[in-house]
Design an enzyme around this catalytic site. Structure first.
Site, PDB file in Angstrom:
ATOM      1  CE1 TYR A 109     -33.254  -3.141 -27.870  1.00  0.00           C
ATOM      2  CE2 TYR A 109     -31.895  -4.505 -26.444  1.00  0.00           C
ATOM      3  CZ  TYR A 109     -32.985  -3.662 -26.618  1.00  0.00           C
ATOM      4  OH  TYR A 109     -33.796  -3.353 -25.545  1.00  0.00           O
TER       5      TYR A 109
ATOM      6  CG  HIS B 283     -34.222   1.558 -27.157  1.00  0.00           C
ATOM      7  ND1 HIS B 283     -35.469   2.103 -26.965  1.00  0.00           N
ATOM      8  CD2 HIS B 283     -34.426   0.272 -27.562  1.00  0.00           C
ATOM      9  CE1 HIS B 283     -36.393   1.199 -27.242  1.00  0.00           C
ATOM     10  NE2 HIS B 283     -35.786   0.072 -27.608  1.00  0.00           N
TER      11      HIS B 283
ATOM     12  CD  GLU C 188     -34.955  -0.053 -35.507  1.00  0.00           C
ATOM     13  OE1 GLU C 188     -34.120  -0.594 -36.275  1.00  0.00           O
ATOM     14  OE2 GLU C 188     -35.796  -0.710 -34.856  1.00  0.00           O
TER      15      GLU C 188
ATOM     16  CG  ASP D 105     -38.586  -2.861 -36.802  1.00  0.00           C
ATOM     17  OD1 ASP D 105     -39.327  -3.279 -37.712  1.00  0.00           O
ATOM     18  OD2 ASP D 105     -37.996  -3.600 -36.013  1.00  0.00           O
TER      19      ASP D 105
ATOM     20  CE1 TYR E 167     -38.159 -10.693 -23.489  1.00  0.00           C
ATOM     21  CE2 TYR E 167     -40.445 -10.575 -22.783  1.00  0.00           C
ATOM     22  CZ  TYR E 167     -39.094 -10.498 -22.500  1.00  0.00           C
ATOM     23  OH  TYR E 167     -38.673 -10.237 -21.217  1.00  0.00           O
TER      24      TYR E 167
ATOM     25  CB  SER F 143     -40.408  -2.613 -41.017  1.00  0.00           C
ATOM     26  OG  SER F 143     -40.424  -3.587 -39.992  1.00  0.00           O
TER      27      SER F 143
ATOM     28  CB  THR G  37     -35.065   1.987 -30.616  1.00  0.00           C
ATOM     29  OG1 THR G  37     -36.108   1.145 -31.073  1.00  0.00           O
ATOM     30  CG2 THR G  37     -35.631   3.358 -30.273  1.00  0.00           C
TER      31      THR G  37
END
Length: 431
Positions: A133, A138, A206, A238, A249, A262, A365
């Site tokens: 990440y 982002h 990505e 992704d 999540y 992906s 991202t």
């Protein structure tokens, strides 16, 4: 670190027709991939212009480590990459010589094939996939939707955040992406969650970092040597399901919202090819903490970032029917990474985790500061509240069936030959 040598000479001439000055694949690039040619076995190849060159079949024209590496390129690039950076550099140099010196042409040319005759495959046999990440803009943009006053969590600037993805559903560019089904939050006034096809399917712009030489279990990778464990880089989409993710999540992170598909581009651009495009890691904002010593290396900070331009385009079914070219949604840079690729590797192995050849690490991202460089529809459509107008008169907040996403990436710099990564494509289809 990779080094600049004669293989980066922008004045070098290649005898392969159409390769000179190719926008993505001149002789200064020589990326690696896997392909089946005319229905044959899966062989390692390099791309030169609009041709592919089979590596195992020309191994006899090379010597030493390069010859061994070329012979290893059968079925996947894993064994080749496992030999490490020195072998990959020797392979690159000998390929460059074979393709620029006319006296080698007669022996090499029979092993060249039009790229149209090659069915590209996954470059590696992927054992594990980890998505990081590292795109701070982002992370801030997404965080503002949920935590406007404090978009970044407290750990973000101390540790490269990541989660384990699903290696089995990584596919090479060009296939269909089947719209996933899953649970979503209960509708207003309802007690039970919903179940059905996602209504908020998104892409994520990505780059994928491929592990070459691995490390033994229990043996961390020092930050100063982490770059030696990177075989190369590809484009990575992704795909992300925003409505499923919002429900599932917490507390353990993404699951079904990320493991359904992906997509990676077929070409692995080596770190040696990218050597001219290394640049300083952008300075951290005033007040940001300095990373802990195991994540800090002065040389990596000085040239650990990559000046690679990325862009994402959309082509709807109606646009294709009308003959419209794909519409560019955004364009950004890999320098949006808050953490370098070497820091990703060093952190991943810092607890003793063993990385293996062919493991895939996603950057996360990569969005820039400005809207024109945002790398997802969730950002561009303000979480679905601001439809994006397309040249066909259509609008989009999230992806609809028939939409094709095309990602491209390239590196260019004055005094250097431009090199590219090709394309990463996928079309959304219903179940």
């Amino acid at each position: 670190m990779s080094m600049i040598d004669f293989t980066h000479d922008p004045a070098a001439r290649c005898w392969v027709p159409g390769a000179q000055g190719h926008c993505d694949f001149p002789v200064q690039n020589l990326p690696l991939g896997m392909a089946s040619i005319d229905g044959g076995a899966s062989l390692g190849v390099t791309r030169i212009g609009d041709h592919v060159l089979s590596l195992p079949t020309i191994a006899g024209l090379m010597t030493g480590k390069a010859q061994e590496a070329a012979r290893d390129a059968m079925g996947s690039l894993n064994d080749l990459a496992a030999r490490g950076g020195d072998a990959m550099r020797d392979l690159r140099r000998q390929l460059f010589t074979l393709l620029t010196q006319e006296d080698h042409r007669e022996r090499v040319e029979p092993h060249l094939h039009p790229v149209a005759d090659a069915v590209m495959e996954l470059p590696f046999r992927i054992g594990d996939y980890t998505d990081f990440y590292t795109g701070i803009h982002h992370a801030e943009n997404i965080g503002r939707f949920f935590r406007p006053e404090n978009p970044l969590l407290p750990n973000y600037k101390h540790v490269p955040i990541g989660y384990h993805g699903r290696a089995s559903s990584v596919r090479v560019s060009g296939g269909d992406v089947i719209r996933p089904y899953g649970q979503t939050r209960p509708a207003e006034g309802e007690d039970m969650p919903g179940y059905g096809p996602s209504a908020r399917l998104d892409y994520e712009l990505e780059m994928g970092v491929w592990v070459g030489e691995g490390n033994a279990l229990g043996q961390p990778v020092p930050i100063a040597g982490a770059g030696r464990h990177i075989a190369g880089i590809s484009i990575l989409n992704d795909w992300s399901v925003r409505d499923l993710q919002a429900w599932e999540y917490q507390p353990l992170g993404p699951f079904l919202a990320k493991n359904f598909h992906s997509t990676v581009s077929p070409w692995v651009v080596t770190m040696d090819a990218l050597a001219p495009f290394r640049t300083a890691q952008p300075a951290r904002a005033e007040g940001d903490p300095k990373p802990l010593p195991y994540l800090w290396d002065d040389a990596d900070q000085g040239e650990g970032a990559l000046a690679v331009t990325m862009e994402v385009l959309i082509s709807t079914a109606a646009m294709r029917d009308a003959g419209h070219a794909p519409h560019r949604l955004s364009s950004g840079s890999m320098t949006a990474m808050y953490w370098t690729a070497a820091q990703m590797v060093a952190h991943h192995a810092s607890n003793g985790c063993d990385l293996n050849p062919g493991d895939l690490l996603g950057t996360g991202t990569l969005s820039g500061k400005n809207e024109t460089s945002w790398g997802s529809l969730m950002e561009l459509s303000a979480n679905g509240t601001k439809p994006i107008a397309l040249p066909s008169g259509e609008t989009r907040t999230f992806l609809e069936d028939g939409d094709e996403i095309v990602m491209r990436a390239f590196a260019e710099k004055e005094g250097c030959a431009r090199i590219g990564f090709g394309e990463c494509r996928g079309v959304i289809v219903g179940r």
